[in-house]
Enzyme design. Structure first.
Site, short mmCIF file in Angstrom:
data_model
loop_
_atom_site.label_atom_id
_atom_site.label_comp_id
_atom_site.label_asym_id
_atom_site.label_seq_id
_atom_site.Cartn_x
_atom_site.Cartn_y
_atom_site.Cartn_z
N ASP A 67 8.70 -6.42 -2.57
CA ASP A 67 8.54 -5.01 -2.19
C ASP A 67 9.82 -4.47 -1.56
OD1 ASP A 67 8.50 -6.38 0.21
OD2 ASP A 67 6.43 -5.88 0.71
N ASN A 136 -2.75 -4.98 9.37
CA ASN A 136 -3.90 -4.23 8.81
C ASN A 136 -4.41 -4.90 7.54
OD1 ASN A 136 -1.81 -3.64 7.07
ND2 ASN A 136 -2.07 -1.42 7.14
N HIS A 138 -2.57 -5.73 4.94
CA HIS A 138 -1.84 -5.42 3.71
C HIS A 138 -1.11 -6.64 3.17
CE1 HIS A 138 2.17 -4.02 5.81
NE2 HIS A 138 2.21 -5.30 5.57
N GLU A 143 -1.25 -1.19 0.79
CA GLU A 143 -1.92 -0.80 2.03
C GLU A 143 -3.44 -0.69 1.82
OE1 GLU A 143 -0.32 -0.94 4.67
OE2 GLU A 143 1.53 0.22 4.73
#
Length: 244
Positions: A67, A136, A138, A143
């Protein structure tokens, strides 16, 4: 999925590096997806050491970067690609022709995603896909709310990702969007490998591996991956009820 808990961070890194070395020995032209960040740094250090010692030969391998922050490239300190170059590609003497990273400065980000998808299709399948997990849940920059069947794509960053992401930069940096391989790539990889270390990851690891499978916690997809390897140290595993 296999949950593999190791006594400490160094042992986790050694175990992950050994799996990668074995894959190269079995298939010298394997395609790997590499992730950036603090967690895989120890793995890359070992792989560089092994390459220098002649224990592994990466000369026929292919590599993709997981990424990138949109608007950055390998020349930006704190970028995902800069990290991969500094910790692995340069010290392991990987040729630029062996790798594909996202052009996150492209005017057409969709075309950048297509270029990545095409590279993986040409040189794949992905044999090992290394990923970490965000606070979170991800994976990469997939996301919460992401489509489990997406290939490479770009999307807005969650506020906590922007906040946590600041640790990679010397000055406060404006982060708005990420470009990333998708969770369909993870499902199609030979060994999807989730890495987590430290007590701060214990809560999200427990939620992802023992809670509901939901795209609101992208890492929960590992519960559906029969060939998935979850590499943890004891601290990161400490919240698991089943005590792996």
């Amino acid at each position: 999925m296999k949950i593999l808990t190791h006594k400490n961070y160094n042992e986790m890194c050694r175990a992950a590096a050994d799996i990668i070395v074995k894959q190269v020995q079995q298939k010298p032209d394997s395609l790997f997806c590499l992730t950036s960040g603090d967690t895989p740094a120890g793995i890359y250090k070992l792989l560089v050491q092994y390459a220098n010692e002649g224990k592994v030969d990466f000369s026929q391998c292919w590599f993709v970067g997981l990424d990138e922050w949109v608007g950055m490239d390998k020349n930006d300190a704190g970028s995902c690609t800069n990290f991969l170059y500094e910790t692995f590609f340069i010290p392991a003497k990987i040729s630029p022709s062996q790798m594909m990273v996202f052009d996150a400065k492209a005017a057409d980000l969709d075309a950048s995603c297509e270029a990545m998808n095409s590279f993986i299709k040409t040189h794949g399948p992905l044999e090992i896909m290394l990923v970490g997990v965000g606070m979170n849940g991800h994976i990469g920059l997939n996301e919460p709310g992401v489509n489990f069947n997406s290939y490479a794509h770009h999307s807005p960053l969650a506020p906590i990702t922007v906040e946590v992401g600041q640790k990679y930069f010397k000055h406060e940096t404006h982060l708005t969007e990420g470009i990333t391989l998708g969770l369909r790539h993870l499902q199609e990889a030979g060994i999807p490998m989730l890495l987590a270390s430290g007590i701060k990851k214990a809560g999200i690891i427990a939620t992802a591996l023992e809670g509901n499978v939901t795209n609101e916690v992208p890492a929960s997809i590992f519960q559906t991956l029969s060939s998935g390897h979850v590499m943890l140290d004891e601290d990161a595993a400490s919240g698991l009820i089943n005590g792996h």
